[in-house]
Design a protein around this motif. Structure first.
Motif, PDB file in Angstrom:
ATOM      1  N   ILE A   1      52.849  44.154  34.717  1.00 59.41           N
ATOM      2  CA  ILE A   1      51.640  44.321  33.925  1.00 59.41           C
ATOM      3  C   ILE A   1      51.733  45.589  33.072  1.00 59.41           C
ATOM      4  N   LEU A   2      51.238  45.488  31.843  1.00 63.64           N
ATOM      5  CA  LEU A   2      51.060  46.629  30.940  1.00 63.64           C
ATOM      6  C   LEU A   2      49.575  46.833  30.726  1.00 63.64           C
ATOM      7  N   ILE A   3      49.144  48.112  30.678  1.00 61.21           N
ATOM      8  CA  ILE A   3      47.732  48.416  30.421  1.00 61.21           C
ATOM      9  C   ILE A   3      47.660  49.400  29.255  1.00 61.21           C
TER      10      ILE A   3
ATOM     11  N   VAL B   1      48.313  46.306  51.558  1.00 63.70           N
ATOM     12  CA  VAL B   1      46.939  45.808  51.542  1.00 63.70           C
ATOM     13  C   VAL B   1      46.149  46.520  50.447  1.00 63.70           C
ATOM     14  N   SER B   2      46.530  47.763  50.174  1.00 62.97           N
ATOM     15  CA  SER B   2      45.791  48.588  49.217  1.00 62.97           C
ATOM     16  C   SER B   2      46.564  48.919  47.941  1.00 62.97           C
ATOM     17  N   ILE B   3      47.838  48.589  47.869  1.00 66.04           N
ATOM     18  CA  ILE B   3      48.612  48.823  46.644  1.00 66.04           C
ATOM     19  C   ILE B   3      49.411  47.570  46.316  1.00 66.04           C
ATOM     20  N   GLY B   4      49.841  47.452  45.056  1.00 66.85           N
ATOM     21  CA  GLY B   4      50.463  46.228  44.586  1.00 66.85           C
ATOM     22  C   GLY B   4      51.951  46.118  44.862  1.00 66.85           C
ATOM     23  N   ARG B   5      52.500  44.929  44.528  1.00 70.21           N
ATOM     24  CA  ARG B   5      53.913  44.644  44.712  1.00 70.21           C
ATOM     25  C   ARG B   5      54.622  44.375  43.385  1.00 70.21           C
ATOM     26  N   ILE B   6      53.907  44.567  42.255  1.00 71.77           N
ATOM     27  CA  ILE B   6      54.528  44.318  40.957  1.00 71.77           C
ATOM     28  C   ILE B   6      54.571  45.622  40.151  1.00 71.77           C
ATOM     29  N   PRO B   7      55.607  45.795  39.310  1.00 73.13           N
ATOM     30  CA  PRO B   7      55.676  47.012  38.490  1.00 73.13           C
ATOM     31  C   PRO B   7      54.598  47.018  37.414  1.00 73.13           C
ATOM     32  N   ALA B   8      54.157  48.215  37.061  1.00 70.75           N
ATOM     33  CA  ALA B   8      53.099  48.370  36.058  1.00 70.75           C
ATOM     34  C   ALA B   8      53.356  49.639  35.263  1.00 70.75           C
ATOM     35  N   LEU B   9      53.011  49.603  33.986  1.00 73.00           N
ATOM     36  CA  LEU B   9      53.146  50.767  33.120  1.00 73.00           C
ATOM     37  C   LEU B   9      51.911  50.912  32.244  1.00 73.00           C
ATOM     38  N   PRO B  10      51.506  52.169  31.944  1.00 70.74           N
ATOM     39  CA  PRO B  10      50.474  52.401  30.936  1.00 70.74           C
ATOM     40  C   PRO B  10      51.134  52.576  29.573  1.00 70.74           C
ATOM     41  N   ILE B  11      50.406  52.303  28.505  1.00 68.17           N
ATOM     42  CA  ILE B  11      51.004  52.354  27.184  1.00 68.17           C
ATOM     43  C   ILE B  11      49.933  52.669  26.150  1.00 68.17           C
ATOM     44  N   SER B  12      50.333  53.322  25.064  1.00 66.62           N
ATOM     45  CA  SER B  12      49.380  53.649  23.998  1.00 66.62           C
ATOM     46  C   SER B  12      49.159  52.432  23.102  1.00 66.62           C
ATOM     47  N   TYR B  13      48.090  52.478  22.307  1.00 69.02           N
ATOM     48  CA  TYR B  13      47.851  51.332  21.425  1.00 69.02           C
ATOM     49  C   TYR B  13      48.876  51.283  20.296  1.00 69.02           C
ATOM     50  N   ARG B  14      49.431  52.417  19.923  1.00 73.37           N
ATOM     51  CA  ARG B  14      50.494  52.392  18.910  1.00 73.37           C
ATOM     52  C   ARG B  14      51.750  51.730  19.457  1.00 73.37           C
ATOM     53  N   GLU B  15      52.071  51.991  20.711  1.00 75.84           N
ATOM     54  CA  GLU B  15      53.277  51.425  21.317  1.00 75.84           C
ATOM     55  C   GLU B  15      53.145  49.938  21.621  1.00 75.84           C
TER      56      GLU B  15
ATOM     57  N   TYR C   1      60.602  48.050  33.216  1.00 78.06           N
ATOM     58  CA  TYR C   1      61.298  48.749  34.306  1.00 78.06           C
ATOM     59  C   TYR C   1      60.465  49.925  34.776  1.00 78.06           C
ATOM     60  N   ASN C   2      60.265  50.025  36.086  1.00 81.80           N
ATOM     61  CA  ASN C   2      59.522  51.144  36.666  1.00 81.80           C
ATOM     62  C   ASN C   2      60.246  51.642  37.901  1.00 81.80           C
ATOM     63  N   ASP C   3      60.447  52.957  37.963  1.00 84.59           N
ATOM     64  CA  ASP C   3      61.115  53.560  39.118  1.00 84.59           C
ATOM     65  C   ASP C   3      60.363  54.823  39.508  1.00 84.59           C
ATOM     66  N   GLN C   4      59.831  54.842  40.731  1.00 89.14           N
ATOM     67  CA  GLN C   4      59.101  55.998  41.236  1.00 89.14           C
ATOM     68  C   GLN C   4      59.657  56.405  42.593  1.00 89.14           C
ATOM     69  N   VAL C   5      59.430  57.653  42.958  1.00 89.78           N
ATOM     70  CA  VAL C   5      59.817  58.166  44.274  1.00 89.78           C
ATOM     71  C   VAL C   5      58.605  58.089  45.193  1.00 89.78           C
ATOM     72  N   TYR C   6      58.726  57.336  46.271  1.00 82.08           N
ATOM     73  CA  TYR C   6      57.659  57.226  47.264  1.00 82.08           C
ATOM     74  C   TYR C   6      58.013  58.086  48.475  1.00 82.08           C
ATOM     75  N   ASN C   7      57.052  58.893  48.912  1.00 80.63           N
ATOM     76  CA  ASN C   7      57.308  59.695  50.114  1.00 80.63           C
ATOM     77  C   ASN C   7      55.999  60.132  50.751  1.00 80.63           C
ATOM     78  N   ILE C   8      56.110  60.774  51.902  1.00 79.11           N
ATOM     79  CA  ILE C   8      54.959  61.396  52.560  1.00 79.11           C
ATOM     80  C   ILE C   8      54.924  62.851  52.101  1.00 79.11           C
ATOM     81  N   SER C   9      53.885  63.232  51.382  1.00 73.31           N
ATOM     82  CA  SER C   9      53.762  64.590  50.845  1.00 73.31           C
ATOM     83  C   SER C   9      52.545  65.284  51.442  1.00 73.31           C
TER      84      SER C   9
END
Length: 802
Positions: free
Chosen positions: A220-222, A288-302, A344-352
């Motif tokens: 999904i793109l938003i 249960v509280s977070i998704g399983r699909i990649p998502a990115l935010p984007i500007s209206y110009r992009e 493509y989305n790549d994030q680091v998940y950890n306990i912080s």
């Protein structure tokens, strides 16, 4: 030995010695009198020398005549401070609290979070898979705005978005609401296996991801559509930031895509739902509280070159609600037969470790506490509006109340300031501490006041539990609105908002206090109104330059927010009778009830009898197979007190002048839904009458306290205990609306009157149990929730009447 012979004679005078038993009694009475003296003295029932309340208010307002909000804003926007980072700001906030006389501390939680690592977005020609457009996925650097430049900027990303690399056709799905995906299905547009492109607005972004995922989308793109900028656009002649008030075309709204209040989910750490994330906490599957699909935010110009490829493809929905103002896009749904997207989305998940900072001024009544909260974390280096306008206001409040404390003033109730970490990710810091201190908070906290974006415009907005409406209005009447000719802050509020204080939903730190713990809460601040510059929400351009040049020159409204909140805190703290108006609450309950009953389908009102099974659901199993004792000597009915239809209870004589009342299960099946709906309405009207009388009693007790100098010593003692009892009823009034099982499929949400919408996230719902049953077409669940509501209302009425 004779008792009298054991006493020695009193040397002075001829007074006879008193018997030992009499001396003991006298000693006990003396001790009790001394204890009572200190008790009433501590509670100001015996006059002592102290600053008057008018003098105290003057100290607060005089202190704030020096406006330091801009200084605090510049500090907080000078460095990145994503959740769980920038310990320097943690320490600096603690030091400021201590500097202003608060006892400060740091409270930590180990929470599951994600941080940006890499991302990419490419438009591909389907036949050759060649890249025809690569989105920059970054915002422009602006010379005038130092915050938008440098190598320490936080990338554009959506926290908790799943990692993945997906390629597929794409479709436009409007706002990404549940009904939008239902509309696509109705039109024959299949989302399964495709990437959804949706615009911001309407609902919380995390639910856009949830609904896309539920409908089979692989990503999904938003984006932010100019059509949602209330006419402040280039098309209407406004220049873009930094040369004008319109949105900068490269601006991107970052944010969390946690599901927040969606079905099955809850705010806070997604791996510890309902309990605090302290070391050693058992971790659960977060999905249960977070998704399983990649998502990115984007500007209206992009997004423009991507959406243009959908023109004439699929179906064009001829509905204003589906059409924005993105130049060059005709708002067809797609998909295109010539182009695909690679996301493509790549994030680091950890306990912080996340850090909350607390500051306290202890009051004379240590079991009556007022909490004022604001979160400190931001998605970008700036965050001048969200959250740091609130952070600057919080420090100004600390400075004003600290000055009052330094003058020697003794606060009646304890004041606690809280600076949370991780709000942006899903109300993390506030939720975890609310769960950790749940029993203490439910026992001690009088009210919670929330500051998020305290100043992003010049129009006051207020949302609150109705018991606080009176005090919010009263404090607004004591301050002048900055614009000439407007009058008071309250006059402004009436003119612009119609005096409407809205309900609370979710999306900020009050959620755990009101909807999980039953603590009266308010959220307030100055936001956008007609003609105000577009707020670059969660963008690099939410900067010190933007807020000081466009939103609040000279930080006038930051200052007004600090004065306003300080007065509210002072009024809540210093009024001897907790200054809530219960009648405002019960009056609003009648309005909320009518609104939800108006949604009930007509065919539910057919004169069909309610089955025994459904009726038992109405009783919520609390009265099944139970006996209720009636003592004929004092006329006290337990059954009649709580049972919704006492006329169905059959008395049976038994020994010791008692009557056992049994449920007559053979004669209640002539009841229809109309009976139950009218029954609940009668209960609500009775509560309205009772709260009216209760508020009158509050006024009488306050007047007695104000005139305490005319009372005898023992009258003061009596008044002390009357006030103590009355204040506890007020303090715990909101707690009565908690239901231990919580809402259907959302057990974390305990409040039966207020909850965030399960399909909206931000927007609040009233009587959510009833409303959701209607939405789901579940007749039996609606009947069950009528029973829960009616019994709750009746129980509260009895408590307030005793």
């Amino acid at each position: 030995m004779d008792e009298k012979q054991s006493y020695k004679p009193i040397e002075a005078g001829n007074v006879k010695p008193k018997p030992k038993s009499t001396i003991k009694k006298f000693g006990y009475l003396a001790t009790a009198a001394i204890a009572a003296y200190f008790l009433v003295s501590r509670n100001n029932l015996i006059p002592t020398k102290f600053t008057t309340q008018d003098e105290a208010k003057s100290i607060i307002l005089d202190t704030l005549e020096t406006n330091l909000a801009g200084e605090w804003s510049k500090k907080y926007t000078s460095e990145p401070h994503l959740a769980g980072t920038n310990y320097g700001f943690v320490e600096w906030t603690r030091e400021k609290f201590e500097e202003y006389g608060f006892k400060a501390s740091i409270d930590t939680y180990d929470i599951y979070v994600s941080y940006p690592k890499d991302h990419d977005l490419n438009l591909l020609k389907k036949s050759t898979e060649e890249i025809v457009y690569k989105a920059p996925l970054k915002e422009d650097e602006i010379d005038e705005d130092e915050t938008s430049k440098g190598d320490d900027l936080i990338p554009t990303f959506l926290a908790y978005a799943a990692n993945g690399n997906v390629t597929g056709e794409y479709v436009y799905a409007n706002y990404g609401r549940k009904q939008d995906f239902e509309k696509l299905k109705e039109l024959g547009v299949d989302v399964k296996g495709k990437i959804a492109i949706v615009r911001y607005g309407g609902i919380f972004r995390g639910l856009k991801v949830k609904f896309a995922q539920d409908n089979g989308a692989i990503g999904i793109l938003i984006y932010s559509d100019p059509g949602d900028d209330h006419g402040i656009t280039e098309a209407n002649g406004y220049k873009q930031y930094p040369h004008g008030p319109a949105r900068q075309e490269s601006a991107v709204q970052r944010g969390s895509v946690q599901f927040l209040g969606g079905v099955g989910s809850a705010p806070g750490d997604p791996t510890t739902p309902g309990y605090p994330s302290k070391p050693g906490a058992v971790r659960q599957d977060p999905h249960v509280s977070i998704g399983r699909i990649p998502a990115l935010p984007i500007s209206y110009r992009e997004v423009k070159p991507i959406l243009e490829k959908l023109n004439g493809q699929g179906i064009r929905v001829h509905d204003k609600d589906w059409t924005g103002e993105l130049e060059g896009f005709d708002y067809s749904t797609g998909p295109s037969d010539k182009y695909t997207l690679n996301l493509y989305n790549d994030q680091v998940y950890n306990i912080s470790t996340l850090y909350n900072v607390y500051g306290e001024i202890e009051g004379e009544k240590k079991d009556e506490v007022i909490i004022i909260g604001n979160h400190r974390d931001a998605w970008i280096k700036g965050g001048a509006g969200d959250p740091n306008s609130g952070s600057a206001t919080l420090l100004e409040i600390a400075r004003a109340l600290g000055a009052l404390k330094a003058s020697g003033y003794k606060f009646k109730r304890s004041i606690v300031l809280q600076s949370y970490d991780g709000e942006e990710y899903g109300l993390l810091g506030s939720t975890e501490q609310g769960e950790y201190f749940a029993e203490t908070y439910k026992r001690k906290v009088v009210a919670y006041l929330n500051l998020d974006s305290s100043t992003t415009g010049k129009y006051l907005h207020l949302s609150a539990s109705p018991v606080l409406n009176h005090i919010l209005r009263a404090a607004a009447k004591e301050l002048e609105y900055p614009e000439e000719g407007v009058g008071s802050l309250y006059d402004h509020f009436v003119k612009e908002r119609g005096d409407k204080i809205t309900n609370l939903g979710s999306g900020s730190d009050y959620t755990v206090f009101l909807e999980h713990l039953g603590i009266p809460s308010a959220d307030l601040g100055f936001g956008q109104g007609k003609g105000d510059p577009i707020y670059h929400y969660h963008s690099n351009y939410d900067s010190y330059y933007w807020i000081s040049q466009f939103a609040d020159k000279d930080f006038v409204y930051h200052n007004l927010a600090a004065k306003y909140l300080s007065l509210i805190i002072f009024k809540l703290s210093e009024h001897e009778i907790i200054d809530f108006k219960l009648k405002d609450y019960s009056k609003d309950l009648l309005t909320y009830y009518k609104q939800v009953i108006d949604l009930v389908p007509e065919d539910w009102y057919e004169d069909k009898e309610i089955s025994e099974e459904t009726f038992q659901k109405y009783l919520s199993h609390d009265f099944e197979e139970e006996q209720y004792i009636h003592d004929s000597t004092d006329g006290y009915y337990t059954a009649a007190s709580y049972y919704p239809f006492p006329e169905l209870l059959k008395p049976r004589q038994c020994q010791h002048n008692k009557v056992v009342t049994m449920l007559d299960t053979k004669h209640h099946f002539n009841l229809t839904l109309k009976h139950l709906v009218k029954k609940t309405h009668r209960d609500l009207k009775r509560l309205a009458n009772i709260t009216d009388s209760f508020d009158d009693k509050s006024s009488v007790l306050q007047l007695k306290f104000d005139d305490k100098d005319s009372l005898s010593f023992w009258q003061k003692i009596k008044l002390h205990f009357q006030i103590k009892h009355h204040n506890k009823l007020i303090q715990y009034f909101e707690r009565n609306f908690l239901y231990h099982k919580g809402l259907f499929e959302r057990p974390w949400f305990k409040h039966i009157i207020f909850a965030s919408g399960r399909f909206t996230g931000y927007e609040g719902q009233t009587f959510p149990g009833l409303r959701e049953a209607v939405e789901d077409g579940d007749y039996e669940r609606f009947v069950e929730w009528l029973g829960i509501v009616s019994k709750t209302i009746k129980r509260i009425s009895i408590k307030l009447s005793i």
